[in-house]
Structures are given as C-alpha cells and as structure tokens.
Design a protein around this motif. Sequence first.
Motif, short mmCIF file in Angstrom:
data_model
loop_
_atom_site.label_atom_id
_atom_site.label_comp_id
_atom_site.label_asym_id
_atom_site.label_seq_id
_atom_site.Cartn_x
_atom_site.Cartn_y
_atom_site.Cartn_z
N LEU A 1 17.94 16.13 6.39
CA LEU A 1 17.87 17.50 6.55
C LEU A 1 16.54 17.77 6.23
O LEU A 1 15.87 18.80 6.95
N LYS A 2 16.10 17.50 5.26
CA LYS A 2 14.77 17.68 4.65
C LYS A 2 13.57 17.24 5.53
O LYS A 2 12.66 17.80 5.78
N LEU B 1 30.07 7.25 -6.05
CA LEU B 1 28.69 6.92 -5.76
C LEU B 1 28.68 6.75 -4.15
O LEU B 1 27.55 7.33 -3.63
N LEU B 2 29.59 6.34 -3.40
CA LEU B 2 29.41 6.32 -2.01
C LEU B 2 29.20 7.67 -1.34
O LEU B 2 28.41 8.18 -0.61
N ILE B 3 30.04 8.72 -1.90
CA ILE B 3 29.69 10.11 -1.45
C ILE B 3 28.50 10.61 -1.80
O ILE B 3 27.83 11.41 -1.14
N PHE B 4 28.18 10.32 -3.17
CA PHE B 4 26.72 10.89 -3.70
C PHE B 4 25.78 10.37 -2.69
O PHE B 4 24.79 10.91 -2.20
N ARG B 5 25.93 8.87 -2.38
CA ARG B 5 24.86 8.39 -1.47
C ARG B 5 24.75 9.07 -0.32
O ARG B 5 23.87 9.39 0.47
N SER B 6 26.07 9.48 0.32
CA SER B 6 25.97 9.93 1.78
C SER B 6 25.42 11.39 1.49
O SER B 6 24.76 11.80 2.45
N VAL B 7 25.71 12.07 0.72
CA VAL B 7 25.13 13.57 0.65
C VAL B 7 23.82 13.55 0.27
O VAL B 7 23.13 14.27 0.98
N MET B 8 23.06 12.68 -0.59
CA MET B 8 21.88 12.44 -0.70
C MET B 8 21.14 12.05 0.61
O MET B 8 19.99 12.46 0.84
N ARG B 9 21.83 11.04 1.48
CA ARG B 9 21.25 10.81 2.79
C ARG B 9 21.05 11.98 3.86
O ARG B 9 20.17 12.10 4.37
N LEU B 10 22.30 12.72 3.81
CA LEU B 10 22.37 13.91 4.45
C LEU B 10 21.23 14.87 4.12
O LEU B 10 20.63 15.54 4.90
N TYR B 11 20.91 15.08 2.83
CA TYR B 11 20.19 15.90 2.28
C TYR B 11 18.72 15.41 2.72
O TYR B 11 17.57 16.45 3.19
N TYR B 12 18.42 14.29 2.57
CA TYR B 12 17.01 13.72 2.92
C TYR B 12 16.62 13.85 4.61
O TYR B 12 15.67 14.14 4.97
#
Length: 93
Positions: free
Chosen positions: A86-87, A73-84
């Motif tokens: 960048l977006k 879940l922490l990895i998923f949160r970090s990836v989503m934070r990076l995605y947003y």
Amino acid sequence: MNIKDSIHSFIDKIFNPPITFLDMAIEKLRAVRQITAQGLNVGKYLSIFGDMPTAWQLVISSALMSVVILGSLLIFRSVMRLYYSLKEGVKWW
C-alpha cells in the motif's frame, strides 16, 4: 405540511434503512461481546493429554506454542507485506 417538514421527512426516508441496519449490527456485536466475555477454558480441550507422562505433555505444549508463535509471525509478515505494498502504491512523499 411546510417545506421544512417535507425535506426533513425526505431525508429521514433516505437515511432510515442504513441507520436501522447499523443499529441491528451494533446489537449483534454487543450480543457477541457478552458471549465472548466469558472466556475460553483451554484446559477443557487439552485434558485428554493429562493421562500422558509429563515429558510428553511438555512436548505437546511446546509444539502448540511453536504453532502459535509461527502463526503469529506469518500474520505479522502478511500485514507488513500489505502495508509495504500500500505504501508503494500510494507514494505520498
């Protein structure tokens, strides 16, 4: 030597080092893939908990599962934070 051969040899001299580096990287990745294709026997590392009573084994396995779930879940949160981020930075719409 005509002009076509000289241009061809010049281009080969430019692109030969990156191509040899990439070929070497492909060889190393194939070697790693062959090693990891054997799999990981987790039971060998957790066999020290086999002497404990069943209730304690369940507690330890539950704790390990919760660590894995929280880590994912922490990895998923970090990836989503990076995605947003960048977006937001690109603003392509």
